[in-house]
Write a protein that holds these residues in place. Structure first.
Motif, PDB file in Angstrom:
ATOM      1  N   HIS A  12      19.229 -16.928  44.758  1.00 26.00           N
ATOM      2  CA  HIS A  12      19.718 -17.751  45.918  1.00 26.00           C
ATOM      3  C   HIS A  12      19.177 -16.841  47.169  1.00 26.00           C
ATOM      4  O   HIS A  12      18.536 -17.410  48.139  1.00 26.00           O
ATOM      5  CB  HIS A  12      21.145 -17.593  45.829  1.00 26.00           C
ATOM      6  CG  HIS A  12      21.750 -18.813  46.124  1.00 26.00           C
ATOM      7  ND1 HIS A  12      21.846 -19.951  45.271  1.00 26.00           N
ATOM      8  CD2 HIS A  12      22.500 -19.205  47.079  1.00 26.00           C
ATOM      9  CE1 HIS A  12      22.476 -20.903  45.820  1.00 26.00           C
ATOM     10  NE2 HIS A  12      22.985 -20.386  47.099  1.00 26.00           N
ATOM     11  N   SER A  51      15.207 -16.791  47.511  1.00 25.66           N
ATOM     12  CA  SER A  51      14.762 -18.021  47.974  1.00 25.66           C
ATOM     13  C   SER A  51      14.880 -18.134  49.252  1.00 25.66           C
ATOM     14  O   SER A  51      13.962 -18.862  50.176  1.00 25.66           O
ATOM     15  CB  SER A  51      15.144 -19.138  47.048  1.00 25.66           C
ATOM     16  OG  SER A  51      16.625 -19.254  46.966  1.00 25.66           O
ATOM     17  N   ARG A  52      15.972 -17.806  49.812  1.00 25.66           N
ATOM     18  CA  ARG A  52      16.377 -17.688  51.292  1.00 25.66           C
ATOM     19  C   ARG A  52      15.330 -16.930  51.958  1.00 25.66           C
ATOM     20  O   ARG A  52      14.927 -17.231  53.050  1.00 25.66           O
ATOM     21  CB  ARG A  52      17.863 -17.162  51.507  1.00 25.66           C
ATOM     22  CG  ARG A  52      18.360 -17.449  52.780  1.00 25.66           C
ATOM     23  CD  ARG A  52      19.699 -16.793  52.899  1.00 25.66           C
ATOM     24  NE  ARG A  52      20.332 -16.635  53.874  1.00 25.66           N
ATOM     25  CZ  ARG A  52      20.946 -17.843  54.574  1.00 25.66           C
ATOM     26  NH1 ARG A  52      21.150 -18.836  53.776  1.00 25.66           N
ATOM     27  NH2 ARG A  52      21.414 -18.042  55.782  1.00 25.66           N
ATOM     28  N   GLN A  59      12.385 -16.064  50.947  1.00 27.49           N
ATOM     29  CA  GLN A  59      11.209 -16.937  50.869  1.00 27.49           C
ATOM     30  C   GLN A  59      10.867 -17.810  51.868  1.00 27.49           C
ATOM     31  O   GLN A  59       9.783 -18.064  52.534  1.00 27.49           O
ATOM     32  CB  GLN A  59      10.748 -17.522  49.449  1.00 27.49           C
ATOM     33  CG  GLN A  59       9.631 -17.742  49.104  1.00 27.49           C
ATOM     34  CD  GLN A  59       9.424 -18.677  47.952  1.00 27.49           C
ATOM     35  OE1 GLN A  59      10.219 -19.591  47.345  1.00 27.49           O
ATOM     36  NE2 GLN A  59       8.308 -18.327  47.199  1.00 27.49           N
ATOM     37  N   MET A  60      11.917 -18.325  52.191  1.00 25.62           N
ATOM     38  CA  MET A  60      11.847 -19.526  53.191  1.00 25.62           C
ATOM     39  C   MET A  60      11.468 -18.957  54.629  1.00 25.62           C
ATOM     40  O   MET A  60      10.601 -19.554  55.263  1.00 25.62           O
ATOM     41  CB  MET A  60      13.286 -20.125  53.490  1.00 25.62           C
ATOM     42  CG  MET A  60      13.684 -20.793  54.485  1.00 25.62           C
ATOM     43  SD  MET A  60      13.358 -22.308  53.673  1.00 25.62           S
ATOM     44  CE  MET A  60      13.191 -23.371  55.514  1.00 25.62           C
ATOM     45  N   VAL A  75       7.614 -22.458  44.216  1.00 25.79           N
ATOM     46  CA  VAL A  75       8.015 -22.399  45.496  1.00 25.79           C
ATOM     47  C   VAL A  75       9.505 -22.839  45.549  1.00 25.79           C
ATOM     48  O   VAL A  75       9.918 -23.652  44.810  1.00 25.79           O
ATOM     49  CB  VAL A  75       7.061 -23.706  46.121  1.00 25.79           C
ATOM     50  CG1 VAL A  75       7.301 -23.743  47.724  1.00 25.79           C
ATOM     51  CG2 VAL A  75       5.670 -23.215  45.848  1.00 25.79           C
ATOM     52  N   GLN A  76       9.997 -22.272  46.423  1.00 25.75           N
ATOM     53  CA  GLN A  76      11.771 -22.333  46.609  1.00 25.75           C
ATOM     54  C   GLN A  76      11.710 -23.717  47.110  1.00 25.75           C
ATOM     55  O   GLN A  76      10.846 -24.073  47.911  1.00 25.75           O
ATOM     56  CB  GLN A  76      12.282 -21.334  47.315  1.00 25.75           C
ATOM     57  CG  GLN A  76      13.486 -21.061  47.216  1.00 25.75           C
ATOM     58  CD  GLN A  76      14.482 -22.162  47.633  1.00 25.75           C
ATOM     59  OE1 GLN A  76      14.003 -22.417  48.829  1.00 25.75           O
ATOM     60  NE2 GLN A  76      15.426 -22.568  47.095  1.00 25.75           N
ATOM     61  N   VAL A 127      13.925 -25.365  49.145  1.00 25.66           N
ATOM     62  CA  VAL A 127      14.220 -25.534  50.670  1.00 25.66           C
ATOM     63  C   VAL A 127      12.918 -25.192  51.238  1.00 25.66           C
ATOM     64  O   VAL A 127      12.551 -26.121  52.447  1.00 25.66           O
ATOM     65  CB  VAL A 127      15.229 -24.635  51.202  1.00 25.66           C
ATOM     66  CG1 VAL A 127      15.723 -25.107  52.446  1.00 25.66           C
ATOM     67  CG2 VAL A 127      16.347 -24.740  50.172  1.00 25.66           C
ATOM     68  N   VAL A 128      12.063 -24.235  51.054  1.00 22.17           N
ATOM     69  CA  VAL A 128      10.860 -24.013  51.471  1.00 22.17           C
ATOM     70  C   VAL A 128       9.843 -25.263  51.436  1.00 22.17           C
ATOM     71  O   VAL A 128       9.017 -25.859  52.363  1.00 22.17           O
ATOM     72  CB  VAL A 128      10.232 -22.778  50.829  1.00 22.17           C
ATOM     73  CG1 VAL A 128       8.788 -22.389  51.549  1.00 22.17           C
ATOM     74  CG2 VAL A 128      10.875 -21.583  51.048  1.00 22.17           C
ATOM     75  N   ALA A 188      11.272 -28.096  53.495  1.00 26.59           N
ATOM     76  CA  ALA A 188      10.920 -27.788  54.995  1.00 26.59           C
ATOM     77  C   ALA A 188       9.506 -28.031  55.358  1.00 26.59           C
ATOM     78  O   ALA A 188       9.454 -28.600  56.533  1.00 26.59           O
ATOM     79  CB  ALA A 188      11.469 -26.495  55.284  1.00 26.59           C
ATOM     80  N   ILE A 217      19.241 -27.581  56.601  1.00 33.87           N
ATOM     81  CA  ILE A 217      18.008 -27.097  57.258  1.00 33.87           C
ATOM     82  C   ILE A 217      18.248 -27.295  58.857  1.00 33.87           C
ATOM     83  O   ILE A 217      18.414 -28.467  59.102  1.00 33.87           O
ATOM     84  CB  ILE A 217      16.701 -27.279  56.811  1.00 33.87           C
ATOM     85  CG1 ILE A 217      16.544 -27.418  55.292  1.00 33.87           C
ATOM     86  CG2 ILE A 217      15.622 -26.287  57.335  1.00 33.87           C
ATOM     87  CD1 ILE A 217      15.461 -27.860  54.771  1.00 33.87           C
ATOM     88  N   VAL A 223      18.592 -21.794  57.106  1.00 38.59           N
ATOM     89  CA  VAL A 223      18.654 -22.560  56.010  1.00 38.59           C
ATOM     90  C   VAL A 223      20.231 -22.197  55.433  1.00 38.59           C
ATOM     91  O   VAL A 223      20.422 -21.094  55.546  1.00 38.59           O
ATOM     92  CB  VAL A 223      17.921 -22.512  54.832  1.00 38.59           C
ATOM     93  CG1 VAL A 223      18.182 -23.184  53.371  1.00 38.59           C
ATOM     94  CG2 VAL A 223      16.468 -22.603  55.145  1.00 38.59           C
ATOM     95  N   MET A 276      22.838 -23.127  52.305  1.00 42.40           N
ATOM     96  CA  MET A 276      23.003 -23.931  50.912  1.00 42.40           C
ATOM     97  C   MET A 276      24.107 -23.085  50.132  1.00 42.40           C
ATOM     98  O   MET A 276      24.499 -22.231  50.290  1.00 42.40           O
ATOM     99  CB  MET A 276      21.595 -23.844  50.090  1.00 42.40           C
ATOM    100  CG  MET A 276      21.016 -22.468  49.650  1.00 42.40           C
ATOM    101  SD  MET A 276      19.560 -22.569  49.008  1.00 42.40           S
ATOM    102  CE  MET A 276      18.665 -21.250  49.386  1.00 42.40           C
TER     103      MET A 276
END
Lengths: 402, 509, 726
Positions: free
Chosen positions: B431, B434-435, B437-438, C78-79, C81-82, C85, C109, C122, C124
């Motif tokens: 979790h 990944s946040r 990574q975003m 790849v995540q 949400v990434v 988005a 998002i 983001v 979640m």
């Protein structure tokens, strides 16, 4: 009390215009967190600044409805409930007033004046509690300046009530732009008035506590001590759990307002003092060496008192869900109370809703054991005391403890 | 005599450690990154103590910590409590509980105020009781006082040479860590930096182990300030780095780590190994120096005195004295940084951080990193020190949640500031990462855009830069300093600017 | 060069192949829990249909199953949400807010324009079912709504009811109650949509305002028309309240987009991200490893994961059964009636436990021996239940009763009617009976069919009490559901579970997700008994940690008493004992020998305790109970109005000498009558209406006046004008 004010300088008299402007000034104070223990300081302070008592408004008690109507979507971070719900109080003061307020006064109370000062390391507020205004205001500023749009000044001074010398400047700097004609001298006098008002209020409640205790001693009746943070008195935070027990026929004391009369304290702590375990009745080094937080200190001290006073046969601990200040104290407080045979029950997961079903069962459970065990607890604790104390020798005054 | 006083609850009070005992006792400590711990061990050895860092905290420690102490701790407390408990339990299983209590003592930094991490010793005590090691001895060192005299029993002497040694050890490893993180992402030969760092830490440890004794009071302070002993050692470290070849035309976003002290400092499970993870995702990590935290602690003391200026006599003089001490501290850090070619990031000015944070977070709000989190984020943003801020925010941390909340105001005003507050629970790694990574994806784009702009500005392309770099072979060394121009944050962009001869731009006021 | 993007979700696989920005190939299919197989099938088709080439073209994967498969394919992870988005930014540059609701998670998002492109926030959550697709579907299944009907059900124009938005289990209970209360199914579904949107906005906006344009993604947002309507309704209100103007000439509908091909966004986003990566990253290495995994690897993994079982061999089971045989599963729920008069004419005490689903009674002799026990399934009329119990007791030969005590939900209602000497709260009754058999007891863990109760004793009192009746994780109903699925009678559960030589690990937590985890484990090849074993094994975690919130068992004590119907299942007991001993090695664990009757026994013990041979019992007598005269009223005045559920209650009025009656009631009751309320679904319904509340409050106020409370004084006086003295 603050005796620092050696020579009261004569302030310039307030001009008619300023006086009139102040009479119209409306101040809204969110009734949250440590305002629950400093209420009368603020009232005394603002009244001394010649603001009309009619114009000093507090938000209502915390409630789900308040949060939904005024605070939803304003939270910026997951936090404990008592802090999170401040958004609702802000919203109520901004959007929910019949007459608009001019100032939203939300003090960042860094430290508190505690009766234990001088015997503890510090009297700080919880880091979340003191910083709440910075956090909450962000929710009203991040998209648009809600304060400016509503022509309300957000005034959030950092105040160190444990260091009264610093308070006049802290409040003067924060208020000079919004209170017409304010001077540092006048602020200083108002601060003094604030402290005096608060002290008078607190003394009065302590006296009431003493009345209760004397009644208990005279009648051989038990009472309950609540160990909680001041804001658990908010009916939306503490859910009035103690009032459910009160309805079962037990007077309720809160550790914050326990009498501090020397004769009584001497009787309670005589043995500990004699053995050199503590240096003063307010010394809690024997149970809690990290005495930094005012509210925590008072809870720990309250636990010691509850453990010793014979007529307190039960201590009730209230704590909010995931409270970081309470967490390390759970075991020590429980142990302090229980080692003495005093009953101990805690509600330490309080959140926005009152778990009515389970609270009802728990209150009935507590009432059952209180009824069964109180006589034995009182007798055992009395046996340990060093002779009859001032409560027992006090003269009869009333039929009911109130 | 009355018996009531006896049977009441009393808090934990460790038995004394005598001078005779200390010879056979091993001091356990922990909570920092491995470089600092290794050097601190040497500082203890230098003072005649047998000490060792606790093993790095792992996920199992978190679960154990949660299990042993009162419910609702913050995650760093769970990690450190479980770490100590698991280690001692393992030893107790091997040699028995009483032997453990005789053989080891634990020394840890004491409370830093009214937050729950500041009261963590309470959790330790409960955990020790729960695993049947009630008699284990644990001692707290106050962070605010440099010198605290001997502990009960006289065995452990927290004196000036020990304290100054520890601080100097931390400063040295801080600058080493800074150099390491500016090098590794660009190393040509994978793994070389790590090897050199390991060698350097071992070397520094030796330097501290053989530190000369210069008196137990202010003499030792004066010597540490003035000596070239440590500077010489750091120059040797720098020389070892010379061997590392780097390619700085790799476009990488710089991610500044901020957050709660423990989480931003350790490298391991407690923060999901985020330093390494970020590097593996293609970032350059700007680590959080412990020195900055120490500098902040000094500022906190200064601020307390500041408030009394004009209210109490003598406050002004005290203020001046402490300000002097802070200047000396910063001067010492800068001296060490200079010994490493000024490549590690500089220490931000505390008063600038305070000024930047002021609209969002009051400087006197205490607990944790206070206004520094807001200040550091804005500082890095305005000065182009990083492309992104990764804030490590422990689950359940009280002060940290408050400043993260206040950051909402900052990102409202500066939406272009890339800010990733990562809530670290210890067991929700996917979790959190990944946040991160975003936001990192965005930071990568930012770094590329910045690089392209610099290409346009300088008229240089990477292909054209290559021969230029090869012509100046010292530029491909880890020890070559690429000046920070203030025009760009990234290493590659700054390298191009440097090659094009762009002079450092004046900092915007 | 071609780019493949594969989104391996919890229920479906979605994939695209692109070249030069053109989509060459795409597909979307349910994988029915065979993620790897579906991905393999897709890849093979990509190779065949559009020439995706191993060693050349890169593959990017996202979704919950991607972490496992990316390394096997050489692909880059790849995540989610990434990825989403990235696709949104490319396809919908004007979008400022995205809500993606998945089967088991939800995300938002926020895009904010800034000087240097856009910045994104983001949020979640995936730990709880509240607000996710499962939340809706689970309840819809319970209400027997076909998927295609569900998709078409509207939100607009429906009247809404309160449905818990926090948890799927809570919601299901609420939906059941609504259904029982006669609320039409489509109104319940509309209320569910409302709850989902509320939950998403409440937990995933964190102080940000969703601004137009808005994009709704994910299966539920795409398929459920009503959910889209709910979003429109809420967003329109929000924009109106916050004074947010829409772009020129656009309506709210125009500003909330639900793209038809949204299912592919994550896969497209993968490709978008991939195009920015350096060459060589994510290069497809062929399907070999994945095929190996499907054919062999996953089975090896299963073998590795297994190895542990509920018991370490037959000896372990024998030893365990020898120790705990008293609570053998074959033991009947209640003891047989015993003829009493012959054995023991001494004082007899009756304890009754009026629970929400059953009423139980025991008869106890002065020596504490249980002489008789009986129970009835509650039929919704407590008077009839009581009559039935006392008929049984009398038939069992009991004549003289020295004392009667009541406990449970119905104790306050029936105390005066039955003439009970004592009314005891459940916790006290349970503690009494546990301490009677096991005087050192520290913890009582009662796991029933629908709730979990944990009582922690200190100093002989119930110092702490945890009740979890809202969440299915940990209770017996859940085990029963799984046993039914495998057609195993509940009595045989333990035997089956003990047969398993190994078992999968299930994650503690939300029952909704445990169910889907089971499907997943089944697919991996775990058998019925193995899954039943694992479910028993995870139950203690759910009981103590998830439902009971008790991390630190050691602090609770050393002596544990297990009781309640679920502990008749020896597989559960075994798991409980092992779990407790792993946390507290020196623990002693006992099973209450009369597990189901513990409450009634505790009550009887209380009656015995309160007994004074010189005073007569208040017991009304068998004949009077049998002859109890009552009338039942159900009308618009008996409908409960405390919440929107509006339970249709019955007022059962019973003739009791000396009763006060209820003159103030809308259904007035003359003196000499006592009222019992039934048919309510929660404790609040036991209070008739605001009139009664006022009467109750007045009595409480009087009590509070006599016994002061400092907290109350603060509430009342501290915020009033200051009295400035001197």
């Amino acid at each position: 009390m603050a005796k620092w004010f050696a020579k009261p300088p004569s302030a310039a008299p307030l001009s008619e215009a300023d006086r009139a402007a102040r009479a119209k000034l409306r101040v809204g104070i969110p009734k949250v967190l440590n305002v629950w223990t400093t209420h009368q300081f603020w009232l005394g302070f603002f009244q001394a600044l010649r603001l009309s008592p009619r114009n000093l408004v507090f938000s209502s008690d915390t409630s789900d409805a308040q949060m939904r109507e005024y605070g939803s979507g304003r939270g910026t971070v997951d936090c404990c409930y008592p802090v999170k719900c401040v958004s609702g109080h802000y919203g109520e003061l901004i959007f929910g007033q019949k007459r608009r307020i001019d100032i939203l006064f939300s003090p960042m109370i860094h430290s508190l004046s505690s009766f234990m000062d001088g015997h503890v390391m510090e009297s700080l507020a919880c880091p979340r509690v003191m910083a709440a205004p910075e956090n909450i205001k962000a929710g009203f500023l991040r998209e648009r300046d809600v304060f400016a749009e509503n022509r309300i000044a957000h005034v959030a001074p950092l105040v160190t009530l444990a260091e009264p010398k610093l308070v006049p400047r802290q409040l003067f700097d924060a208020l000079k732009a919004v209170v017409p004609g304010l001077s540092i001298e006048e602020t200083a006098r108002a601060v003094e008035a604030g402290f005096a008002t608060l002290a008078a209020f607190t003394d009065d409640l302590r006296a009431r506590s003493r009345d209760i205790l004397e009644w208990c001693a005279r009648e051989g009746r038990p009472c309950i001590m609540v160990l909680a943070r001041p804001y658990h008195m908010d009916s939306g935070i503490g859910h009035e759990i103690e009032a459910d027990l009160q309805a079962c026929g037990y007077p309720i004391l809160w550790s914050q307002y326990f009498p501090t009369d020397p004769d009584l304290l001497d009787w309670i702590f005589r043995a500990d003092l004699a053995e050199g375990l503590i240096r003063h009745p307010f010394d809690i080094d024997d149970v809690w060496p990290s005495s930094y937080s005012a509210n925590t200190n008072e809870i720990l001290w309250g636990a010691k008192v509850a453990a010793r006073v014979p007529w307190i046969t039960c201590a009730i601990r209230l704590g909010s869900y995931e409270c970081g200040m309470d967490q390390p104290t759970f075991t020590p407080v429980q142990q302090i109370v229980e080692r003495s045979g005093t009953l101990f029950f805690s509600f330490q997961e309080l959140d926005s809703t009152k778990p009515a079903g389970s609270v009802k069962i728990r209150v009935e459970t507590i009432a059952y054991y209180l009824e069964c065990n109180s006589p034995g607890v009182m007798e055992a604790k009395l046996r340990h005391m060093d002779g009859p104390g001032p409560l027992q020798t006090a003269r009869a005054s009333a039929e009911s403890p109130g | 005599m009355n018996i009531s006083a006896k049977h009441h609850f009393r808090t934990y009070a460790p038995a004394p450690v005598t001078k005779e005992q200390i010879e056979h006792v091993e001091i356990l400590f922990g909570g920092l990154h491995w470089r600092a711990e290794q050097v601190l061990q040497a500082v203890f050895a230098n003072m005649g103590y047998n000490a060792r860092p606790l093993p790095p905290a792992i996920k199992d420690d978190l679960l154990r910590g949660r299990e042993l102490a009162d419910i609702g701790q913050c995650c760093p407390t769970s990690f450190t409590t479980g770490n100590l408990a698991n280690f001692l339990q393992g030893e107790a299983d091997r040699m028995g509980a009483s032997e453990v209590s005789d053989r080891y003592i634990h020394v840890t930094a004491g409370s830093c105020g009214a937050c729950r991490f500041g009261q963590y010793h309470q959790s330790y005590e409960l955990a020790l009781r729960n695993i049947g090691l009630d008699s284990f001895r644990m001692f707290l060192i106050d962070q605010k006082q440099p010198e605290q005299g001997t502990s009960a029993g006289g065995g452990l002497d927290i004196n000036m040479p020990l304290t100054v040694g520890a601080v100097w050890g931390i400063l040295c490893t801080d600058v080493l860590q800074g150099l390491e993180y500016r090098t590794r992402p660009y190393e040509v030969q994978a793994g070389q930096t790590d090897a050199v760092v390991a060698e350097c830490v071992a070397y520094l440890a030796e330097v501290f182990r053989t530190r000369p004794y210069r008196g137990r009071k202010w003499g030792t302070v004066a010597w540490h300030m003035s000596t070239g002993y440590f500077i010489k050692a750091l120059r040797e470290v720098f020389r070892k780095f010379e061997a590392i070849e780097v390619d700085r035309i790799r476009v990488k976003p710089i991610v500044k780590i901020t957050g709660e002290f423990y989480l931003q400092t350790v490298e391991g499970d407690p923060n999901y190994n985020i330093h390494r993870w970020l590097e593996s995702e293609g970032a350059e990590v700007y680590p959080a120096a412990i020195a900055v935290w120490l500098d902040y602690l000094i500022r906190c003391q200064l601020q307390k005195i500041e408030d009394y200026v004009g209210v109490e006599k003598g406050a002004r003089a005290k203020l001046a004295a402490l300000k002097g001490a802070q200047r000396l501290f910063r001067w010492s850090y800068n001296r060490m940084r200079a010994a490493l070619g000024d490549i590690p990031f500089e220490m931000p000015d505390q008063y600038e951080l305070r000024r930047l944070a002021a609209p969002y977070f009051h400087h006197r709000l205490s607990g944790g990193e206070g206004d520094m989190l807001v200040g550091k984020a804005l500082w890095a943003h305005h000065k182009k020190k990083a492309h992104m801020i990764c804030e490590l925010s422990p689950y359940g941390c009280m002060p940290n949640t408050m400043s993260v909340g206040a950051m909402a105001g900052v990102t409202g005003k500066y939406p272009e500031l890339l800010y990733a507050p990562i809530e670290v629970k210890g067991d929700a790694e996917v979790h959190a990462l990944s946040r991160c990574q975003m936001i990192l994806t965005e930071a990568k784009k930012r770094a590329i855009r910045e690089f392209v702009e610099v290409m346009e500005r300088t008229g240089l392309t990477p292909e054209e830069a290559k021969p230029l770099l090869e012509a100046r072979s010292q530029m491909n060394r880890a020890t070559y300093r690429i000046p920070h121009t203030g025009l760009a944050a990234g290493m590659a962009a700054n390298t191009l600017l440097h090659l094009a001869g762009a002079r450092p731009a004046r900092q915007a006021p | 060069m071609k780019f493949a993007g594969i989104d391996v979700g919890s229920t479906t696989v979605k994939a695209v192949v692109t070249e030069g920005g053109e989509v060459l190939w795409r597909d979307y299919q349910r994988h029915n829990t065979r993620q790897a197989e579906k991905v393999l099938e897709f890849l093979e088709r990509m190779e065949a249909d559009c020439g995706l080439t191993a060693g050349e073209d890169p593959v990017f994967l996202t979704g919950s199953g991607a972490g496992l498969m990316a390394p096997m394919l050489g692909g880059k992870l790849v995540q989610e949400v990434v990825a989403v988005a990235a696709a949104v930014e490319k396809l919908h540059p004007d979008v400022r807010f995205v809500s993606e609701i998945g089967g088991e998670d939800m995300k938002t998002i926020f895009f904010t324009e800034s000087g240097e492109g856009t910045s994104k926030q983001v949020y979640m959550q995936s730990a709880c079912s509240g607000g996710t697709g499962t939340f809706i579907e689970k309840t819809a299944r319970k209400l027997r709504i076909a998927p295609e009907d569900l998709a078409a059900m509207p939100y607009e124009g429906m009247s809404l009811h309160k449905v818990s938005s926090k948890c799927g289990i809570f919601a299901e209970t609420d939906a059941n109650t609504l259904l029982k209360g006669g609320v039409p199914v489509d109104e319940i579904i509309a209320s569910l949509f409302e709850a989902v949107v509320y939950q998403n906005l409440a937990t995933l906006t964190k102080g940000n305002t969703p601004l137009p344009e808005v994009l709704l993604l994910g299966g539920p947002n795409l398929f459920f028309r009503g959910l889209q309507q709910a979003w429109r309704h809420h967003l329109a209100n929000l924009w109106h309240d916050r004074g947010i103007s829409l772009p020129e000439g656009r309506s709210v509908e125009d500003c909330i987009l639900v793209p038809e091909d949204a299912l592919y966004y994550a896969a497209l986003g993968c490709v978008e991200i991939g195009r920015g990566e350096a060459e060589g990253i994510g290069r497809f290495t062929g399907t070999g490893k994945l095929r190996w995994w499907i054919d062999e690897g996953q089975h090896e993994a299963k073998a590795k994961e297994g190895g542990k079982a509920l018991a370490r061999g037959a000896d372990d089971i024998r030893r365990f059964e020898a120790e705990y045989s008293a609570a053998d599963a074959s033991r009947p729920a209640t003891t047989k009636p015993v003829s009493v008069e012959a054995t023991d004419p001494a004082p007899l005490f009756i304890g009754c436990d009026f629970g929400s689903t059953t009423a139980k009674a025991v008869v106890m002799a002065a020596d504490g021996e249980m002489r008789f026990s009986t129970y009835v399934q509650s039929r919704g009329n407590p008077i009839e239940d009581a009559k039935s119990l006392f008929r049984d007791i009398r038939a069992g030969g009991v004549e003289d009763v020295a004392g009667l005590a009541l406990t449970g939900y119905g104790k306050d209602l029936l105390k005066d009617i039955l003439g009970a000497d004592v009314g005891v709260v459940e916790t006290v009754a349970h503690a009494k009976s546990a301490l009677d058999i096991f005087p050192q007891a520290d913890v009582i863990c009662d796991v029933g069919g629908t709730d979990v109760k944990i009582m922690i004793l200190r100093q002989g009192t119930v110092a702490d009490f945890r009740l979890n009746s809202q969440c299915s994780s940990g209770n017996g109903a859940f085990l029963q559901g799984v046993a039914e699925r495998y057609n195993v009678p509940l009595e045989d559960y333990a035997e089956k579970a003990f047969e398993a030589k190994s078992m999968p690990s299930l994650a503690m937590g939300c029952g909704v997700f445990l169910q889907s985890d089971i499907v997943n484990q089944q697919r991996k090849g775990w058998s019925a008994e193995e899954i039943m074993a694992s479910l028993a094994a995870v139950l203690p975690m759910n009981v103590w940690i998830y439902a009971g919130q008790l991390q630190n068992l050691r602090a609770a004590g050393r002596h544990f008493v297990l009781q309640g119907g679920t502990h008749r299942n020896m597989a559960v007991v075994k798991a409980q004992v092992d779990f407790i001993k792993s946390r507290v090695p020196e623990a002693e664990v006992v099973i209450h020998p009369h597990s189901g009757e513990a409450g009634a026994i505790g009550a009887a013990l209380c009656a015995r305790e309160a007994w004074d041979p010189d005073l007569p019992s208040r017991f009304a007598g068998f004949a009077r109970i049998e002859a109890l005269n009552y009338r039942s009223t159900t009308s618009e005045h008996t409908v409960c109005t405390w919440c929107a559920v509006n339970c249709k209650r019955a007022f059962i009025d019973v003739e009791v000498t000396g009763a006060e009656g209820r003159a103030w009631s809308k259904v007035p009751l003359e003196p000499g009558w006592e009222r019992v309320i039934s048919g309510n679904s929660c404790p609040r319904g036991l209070v008739e209406d605001a009139n009664e509340m006022r009467a109750v409050k007045a009595a409480m106020e009087e009590q509070r006046r006599v016994y002061p409370n400092l907290g109350e004084m603060v509430r009342e006086t501290a915020f009033r004008r200051a009295v400035i003295r001197g």
